[in-house]
Design an enzyme around this catalytic site. Structure first.
Site, PDB file in Angstrom:
ATOM      1  N   ILE A 228      -6.390   2.518  -4.834  1.00  0.00           N
ATOM      2  CA  ILE A 228      -5.524   3.437  -4.089  1.00  0.00           C
ATOM      3  C   ILE A 228      -4.145   3.551  -4.732  1.00  0.00           C
ATOM      4  O   ILE A 228      -3.622   4.662  -4.906  1.00  0.00           O
ATOM      5  CB  ILE A 228      -5.430   2.998  -2.604  1.00  0.00           C
ATOM      6  CG1 ILE A 228      -6.825   3.079  -1.974  1.00  0.00           C
ATOM      7  CG2 ILE A 228      -4.442   3.865  -1.827  1.00  0.00           C
ATOM      8  CD1 ILE A 228      -6.955   2.418  -0.616  1.00  0.00           C
TER       9      ILE A 228
ATOM     10  N   THR B 244      -1.722  -3.539  -1.807  1.00  0.00           N
ATOM     11  CA  THR B 244      -2.459  -4.763  -2.117  1.00  0.00           C
ATOM     12  C   THR B 244      -3.376  -5.085  -0.935  1.00  0.00           C
ATOM     13  O   THR B 244      -3.183  -4.569   0.156  1.00  0.00           O
ATOM     14  CB  THR B 244      -1.489  -5.941  -2.295  1.00  0.00           C
ATOM     15  OG1 THR B 244      -0.948  -6.268  -1.014  1.00  0.00           O
ATOM     16  CG2 THR B 244      -0.356  -5.614  -3.243  1.00  0.00           C
TER      17      THR B 244
ATOM     18  N   CYS C  55       0.545   1.764   3.878  1.00  0.00           N
ATOM     19  CA  CYS C  55      -0.741   2.313   4.324  1.00  0.00           C
ATOM     20  C   CYS C  55      -1.853   1.384   3.850  1.00  0.00           C
ATOM     21  O   CYS C  55      -2.991   1.809   3.639  1.00  0.00           O
ATOM     22  CB  CYS C  55      -0.962   3.714   3.751  1.00  0.00           C
ATOM     23  SG  CYS C  55       0.146   4.922   4.446  1.00  0.00           S
TER      24      CYS C  55
ATOM     25  N   ARG D 260      -2.241  -2.809   4.507  1.00  0.00           N
ATOM     26  CA  ARG D 260      -2.611  -3.753   5.563  1.00  0.00           C
ATOM     27  C   ARG D 260      -1.364  -4.243   6.276  1.00  0.00           C
ATOM     28  O   ARG D 260      -0.349  -4.544   5.626  1.00  0.00           O
ATOM     29  CB  ARG D 260      -3.334  -4.974   4.976  1.00  0.00           C
ATOM     30  CG  ARG D 260      -4.834  -4.762   4.824  1.00  0.00           C
ATOM     31  CD  ARG D 260      -5.539  -4.771   6.186  1.00  0.00           C
ATOM     32  NE  ARG D 260      -6.954  -4.483   6.100  1.00  0.00           N
ATOM     33  CZ  ARG D 260      -7.503  -3.265   6.111  1.00  0.00           C
ATOM     34  NH1 ARG D 260      -6.750  -2.192   6.178  1.00  0.00           N
ATOM     35  NH2 ARG D 260      -8.810  -3.118   6.063  1.00  0.00           N
TER      36      ARG D 260
ATOM     37  N   GLU E 124      -2.988  -4.912  15.712  1.00  0.00           N
ATOM     38  CA  GLU E 124      -3.365  -3.550  16.121  1.00  0.00           C
ATOM     39  C   GLU E 124      -4.224  -3.629  17.368  1.00  0.00           C
ATOM     40  O   GLU E 124      -5.027  -4.570  17.481  1.00  0.00           O
ATOM     41  CB  GLU E 124      -4.118  -2.860  14.979  1.00  0.00           C
ATOM     42  CG  GLU E 124      -3.211  -2.678  13.753  1.00  0.00           C
ATOM     43  CD  GLU E 124      -3.914  -2.034  12.549  1.00  0.00           C
ATOM     44  OE1 GLU E 124      -5.064  -1.584  12.698  1.00  0.00           O
ATOM     45  OE2 GLU E 124      -3.301  -1.984  11.483  1.00  0.00           O
TER      46      GLU E 124
ATOM     47  N   HIS F  13      -3.310   3.571  12.062  1.00  0.00           N
ATOM     48  CA  HIS F  13      -4.331   3.181  11.073  1.00  0.00           C
ATOM     49  C   HIS F  13      -5.275   4.363  10.769  1.00  0.00           C
ATOM     50  O   HIS F  13      -6.478   4.295  11.014  1.00  0.00           O
ATOM     51  CB  HIS F  13      -5.119   1.963  11.572  1.00  0.00           C
ATOM     52  CG  HIS F  13      -5.787   1.196  10.477  1.00  0.00           C
ATOM     53  ND1 HIS F  13      -5.910  -0.164  10.483  1.00  0.00           N
ATOM     54  CD2 HIS F  13      -6.381   1.593   9.314  1.00  0.00           C
ATOM     55  CE1 HIS F  13      -6.541  -0.569   9.388  1.00  0.00           C
ATOM     56  NE2 HIS F  13      -6.844   0.493   8.670  1.00  0.00           N
TER      57      HIS F  13
HETATM   58  P1  NAD Z   1      -8.083  -2.736  -4.744  1.00  0.00           P
HETATM   59  O1  NAD Z   1      -8.717  -4.079  -4.678  1.00  0.00           O
HETATM   60  O2  NAD Z   1      -8.710  -1.691  -5.594  1.00  0.00           O
HETATM   61  O3  NAD Z   1      -6.555  -2.899  -5.219  1.00  0.00           O
HETATM   62  C1  NAD Z   1      -5.691  -3.887  -4.755  1.00  0.00           C
HETATM   63  C2  NAD Z   1      -4.764  -4.256  -5.908  1.00  0.00           C
HETATM   64  O4  NAD Z   1      -3.747  -5.136  -5.414  1.00  0.00           O
HETATM   65  C3  NAD Z   1      -5.487  -5.004  -7.047  1.00  0.00           C
HETATM   66  O5  NAD Z   1      -5.365  -4.295  -8.277  1.00  0.00           O
HETATM   67  C4  NAD Z   1      -4.771  -6.356  -7.103  1.00  0.00           C
HETATM   68  O6  NAD Z   1      -4.649  -6.847  -8.411  1.00  0.00           O
HETATM   69  C5  NAD Z   1      -3.417  -6.008  -6.497  1.00  0.00           C
HETATM   70  N1  NAD Z   1      -2.677  -7.174  -6.036  1.00  0.00           N
HETATM   71  C6  NAD Z   1      -3.142  -8.336  -5.490  1.00  0.00           C
HETATM   72  N2  NAD Z   1      -2.124  -9.185  -5.254  1.00  0.00           N
HETATM   73  C7  NAD Z   1      -0.982  -8.548  -5.650  1.00  0.00           C
HETATM   74  C8  NAD Z   1       0.388  -8.906  -5.640  1.00  0.00           C
HETATM   75  N3  NAD Z   1       0.807 -10.092  -5.188  1.00  0.00           N
HETATM   76  N4  NAD Z   1       1.272  -8.006  -6.104  1.00  0.00           N
HETATM   77  C9  NAD Z   1       0.888  -6.809  -6.591  1.00  0.00           C
HETATM   78  N5  NAD Z   1      -0.421  -6.416  -6.610  1.00  0.00           N
HETATM   79  C10 NAD Z   1      -1.334  -7.271  -6.148  1.00  0.00           C
HETATM   80  O7  NAD Z   1      -7.937  -2.218  -3.223  1.00  0.00           O
HETATM   81  P2  NAD Z   1      -7.738  -0.708  -2.721  1.00  0.00           P
HETATM   82  O8  NAD Z   1      -9.052  -0.113  -2.441  1.00  0.00           O
HETATM   83  O9  NAD Z   1      -6.780  -0.016  -3.624  1.00  0.00           O
HETATM   84  O10 NAD Z   1      -7.055  -0.989  -1.289  1.00  0.00           O
HETATM   85  C11 NAD Z   1      -5.697  -1.356  -1.198  1.00  0.00           C
HETATM   86  C12 NAD Z   1      -5.353  -1.715   0.234  1.00  0.00           C
HETATM   87  O11 NAD Z   1      -5.481  -0.578   1.090  1.00  0.00           O
HETATM   88  C13 NAD Z   1      -6.229  -2.800   0.872  1.00  0.00           C
HETATM   89  O12 NAD Z   1      -5.408  -3.631   1.646  1.00  0.00           O
HETATM   90  C14 NAD Z   1      -7.175  -2.008   1.777  1.00  0.00           C
HETATM   91  O13 NAD Z   1      -7.709  -2.785   2.815  1.00  0.00           O
HETATM   92  C15 NAD Z   1      -6.228  -0.949   2.267  1.00  0.00           C
HETATM   93  N6  NAD Z   1      -6.836   0.263   2.826  1.00  0.00           N
HETATM   94  C16 NAD Z   1      -6.243   0.790   3.933  1.00  0.00           C
HETATM   95  C17 NAD Z   1      -6.737   1.970   4.458  1.00  0.00           C
HETATM   96  C18 NAD Z   1      -6.134   2.548   5.705  1.00  0.00           C
HETATM   97  O14 NAD Z   1      -6.863   3.077   6.517  1.00  0.00           O
HETATM   98  N7  NAD Z   1      -4.843   2.494   5.881  1.00  0.00           N
HETATM   99  C19 NAD Z   1      -7.845   2.593   3.865  1.00  0.00           C
HETATM  100  C20 NAD Z   1      -8.404   2.033   2.724  1.00  0.00           C
HETATM  101  C21 NAD Z   1      -7.881   0.858   2.201  1.00  0.00           C
HETATM  102  C1  MLT Z   2     -10.368   0.029   5.133  1.00  0.00           C
HETATM  103  O1  MLT Z   2     -10.125  -1.152   4.876  1.00  0.00           O
HETATM  104  O2  MLT Z   2     -11.300   0.656   4.581  1.00  0.00           O
HETATM  105  C2  MLT Z   2      -9.481   0.762   6.063  1.00  0.00           C
HETATM  106  O3  MLT Z   2      -8.610  -0.033   6.744  1.00  0.00           O
HETATM  107  C3  MLT Z   2     -10.089   1.888   6.800  1.00  0.00           C
HETATM  108  C4  MLT Z   2     -10.798   1.652   8.112  1.00  0.00           C
HETATM  109  O4  MLT Z   2     -11.619   0.784   8.252  1.00  0.00           O
HETATM  110  O5  MLT Z   2     -10.541   2.413   9.019  1.00  0.00           O
END
Ligand code: NAD
Ligand code: MLT
Length: 528
Positions: free
Chosen positions: A153, A204, A231, A233, A262, A280
């Site tokens: 992301i 992250t 956006c 966690r 939440e 969320h």
């Molecule tokens: P991903 O695993 O592809 O990327 C996470 C990145 O964070 C990795 O490249 C990792 O190296 C990096 N990271 C770990 N520790 C770190 C630190 N201390 N400093 C800097 N970078 C660090 O994950 P993603 O799919 O890109 O998801 C990212 C986040 O978004 C997750 O927490 C996921 O749960 C969340 N998410 C939220 C929603 C939502 O609805 N808001 C939707 C999808 C994902």
């Molecule tokens: C996720 O981790 O994929 C997100 O938080 C999205 C969700 O479950 O609604």
């Protein structure tokens, strides 16, 4: 045979079509059960599909005696007790790619709404107030966006921000200068990001190391007027510290989609006019919900048809005979990777794993996977598992070499792992001692003997009389009890190493004090 599948959170109807059209499944779509009803009924199901609402606890998993697979329609598996699922042989699959685009778009929507105060202006207008001067925003063009975490992301966000003609600076433990340049962004440390960014967005996972990544201390270091977006966690940002930073005027706005607890209601942050928020919604688009539902449903069907699943989050079963031979080494292998990554600074470029002794009679890839998993999980958390570890390392451009020799190097079995970064090569070696379990027996060229568990302190110092005494007194002053201690040196008066296990975590303040004692050059703490 008919498989009973429970879907306990809202899921896209279009997304579950692969299951509806399969002949051998019976779907129960029940999102209204209380935790008690879920506990009572779970025994009837072979598969469970959840999003983030259903809490898949150990108690639930233990009651689920027919459950074979849990599907998480989304990325984070923080609502599933992974240890319990793995222990009870239940495979967990997720859908890590299906909502990347939506989460990135939501981040951009929040960034734009924040910079132009759109939600605040909309609220005023709804309340029949035509207020133009209160809602003067700032342009994004030429502003600096700091992205912390450049995985799926974060990268998409960085790419989109370039389209807004923003300058992007990013930090990720797997990001090198070269990779950053190829992405058209500037490479920086977290400190650099805090210092120069006009907007900071975090992407992250929530891990031990990212919990309260943006805390009071971080807000002290940010540029005055910065605006913050989360956006990813809840918990990555310390909400109380954010509140104070906004009230003090250091931070001038925040856009939050995720929260420490939440649902997030009646929190003082929500009362601040500088804060905009969504409940969320990052993955809440028709497309993302359909994608993640399709991905988990297809994996569940693959599993029931005896095929390999695409997105396992925990370990699939190994052949029983091989398992019996290599399983005793699992803990050692994972701990070696975990230990070494904490010793290493900078981006890992190469890993060399060397196996010596009788151990090499076995197929060793499960152990190499454990080592890489131990290493990657520091930054990737629960995403990384034995199945995807090599793939994830490869995707991050890390080269992996493996070599084997029958020659016993003083131990009947020895696993040596080296990691190369721009800063040099660090090495750790470990063995499995009969009846005593895993031991780390070498760190770089120093001989040690330490159990890889608990709170470990690794110190490099100059071999001088009194260093150990001063260090011991300082820890005693802080009520830190030393459980074990190892010392080795290159030569008399030369470089030396101390490895201690202590009874509690030591923080940055004590580390600074240790470094100020003189003759101690480097301190690393590892909580295993
Ligand atoms: P991903 O695993 O592809 O990327 C996470 C990145 O964070 C990795 O490249 C990792 O190296 C990096 N990271 C770990 N520790 C770190 C630190 N201390 N400093 C800097 N970078 C660090 O994950 P993603 O799919 O890109 O998801 C990212 C986040 O978004 C997750 O927490 C996921 O749960 C969340 N998410 C939220 C929603 C939502 O609805 N808001 C939707 C999808 C994902
Ligand atoms: C996720 O981790 O994929 C997100 O938080 C999205 C969700 O479950 O609604």
């Amino acid at each position: 045979m008919t498989y009973n599948i429970l879907i306990s959170d809202p899921l896209s109807e279009d997304g579950i079509r692969p299951l509806r059209t399969a002949s051998d499944v019976n779907i129960v779509f029940q999102t209204k059960w209380s935790p008690e009803e879920l506990l009572e009924n779970i025994v009837n199901f072979d598969a469970l599909i959840v999003r983030s609402q259903t809490q898949v606890t150990r108690e639930l998993i233990e009651k689920a005696t027919n459950l074979k697979i849990i599907g998480r329609a989304g990325v984070g598996v923080d609502n599933i007790d992974m240890d319990a699922a793995t222990e009870l042989g239940i495979i967990v699959v997720n859908a890590p790619n299906g909502n990347t685009n939506s989460a990135a778009e939501h981040t951009m929507a929040m960034l734009m709404a924040l910079s132009r105060k759109i939600p605040q202006a909309y609220l005023a207008l709804k309340n029949e107030k035509w207020e133009r001067k209160n809602f003067i925003g700032v342009e994004l063009k030429n502003k600096v966006l700091g992205v912390i975490g450049l995985g799926r992301i974060g990268r998409e966000v960085a790419y989109r921000a370039r389209g807004q003609r923003m300058n992007v600076i990013g930090y990720d433990p797997f990001l090198t200068k070269e990779k950053a340049e190829n992405m058209g962004i500037e490479y920086g440390t977290v400190d650099d990001v805090l210092r120069v960014a006009d907007f900071i967005t975090v992407h992250t996972p929530l891990l031990k190391e990212t919990k309260h990544l943006l805390n009071r201390e971080a807000f002290n270091r940010v540029k005055k007027g910065v605006q913050i977006i989360n956006c990813a966690r809840g918990g990555i940002i310390d909400e109380d510290a954010l509140y104070d930073a906004i009230v003090s005027g250091k931070v001038t706005g925040a856009a939050l989609d995720v929260f420490e607890e939440e649902p997030f209601l009646n929190h003082p942050l929500l009362a601040l006019p500088e804060v905009i928020a969504t409940p969320h919604l990052g993955a809440s688009t028709v497309e993302a919900q359909e994608n993640v539902a399709i991905d988990v449903c297809q994996d569940i069907l693959r599993f029931f048809n005896g095929r390999t699943v695409r997105n396992p989050v925990n370990m699939p079963s190994l052949d029983n005979e091989l398992l019996q031979k290599v399983e005793p080494y699992f803990l050692l292998a994972e701990k070696l990777g975990e230990f070494l990554i904490y010793l290493t600074d900078g981006v890992v470029e190469e890993i060399t794993i060397s196996y010596a002794g009788d151990i090499i009679k076995n197929e060793l890839s499960p152990l190499s996977r454990k080592i890489i998993k131990g290493m990657l999980k520091r930054h990737l958390g629960t995403h990384v598992n034995e199945v995807n570890a090599l793939f994830l390392a490869e995707k991050r451009g890390i080269q992996i070499h493996e070599n084997k020799t029958y020659k016993k190097k003083g131990f009947s079995n020895l696993i040596t792992v080296s990691m190369k970064t721009k800063g040099g090569i660090r090495t750790v070696a470990g063995t499995l001692l009969s009846g005593l379990g895993p031991r780390i027996v070498k760190v770089d060229h120093y001989r040690v003997d330490i159990t890889p568990a608990g709170h470990i302190i690794v110190m490099h110092h100059t071999d001088q009389p009194g260093v150990i005494g001063r260090m011991g007194s300082l820890l005693a002053k802080h009520d830190i009890n030393i459980a074990t201690m190892q010392v080795d040196r290159s030569d008399i008066g030369g470089d030396a190493i101390m490895m201690l296990t202590v009874d509690k975590h030591i923080g940055s303040k004590i580390i600074e004090e240790l470094l100020s004692l003189g003759d101690i050059h480097h301190v690393r703490t590892i909580d295993m």
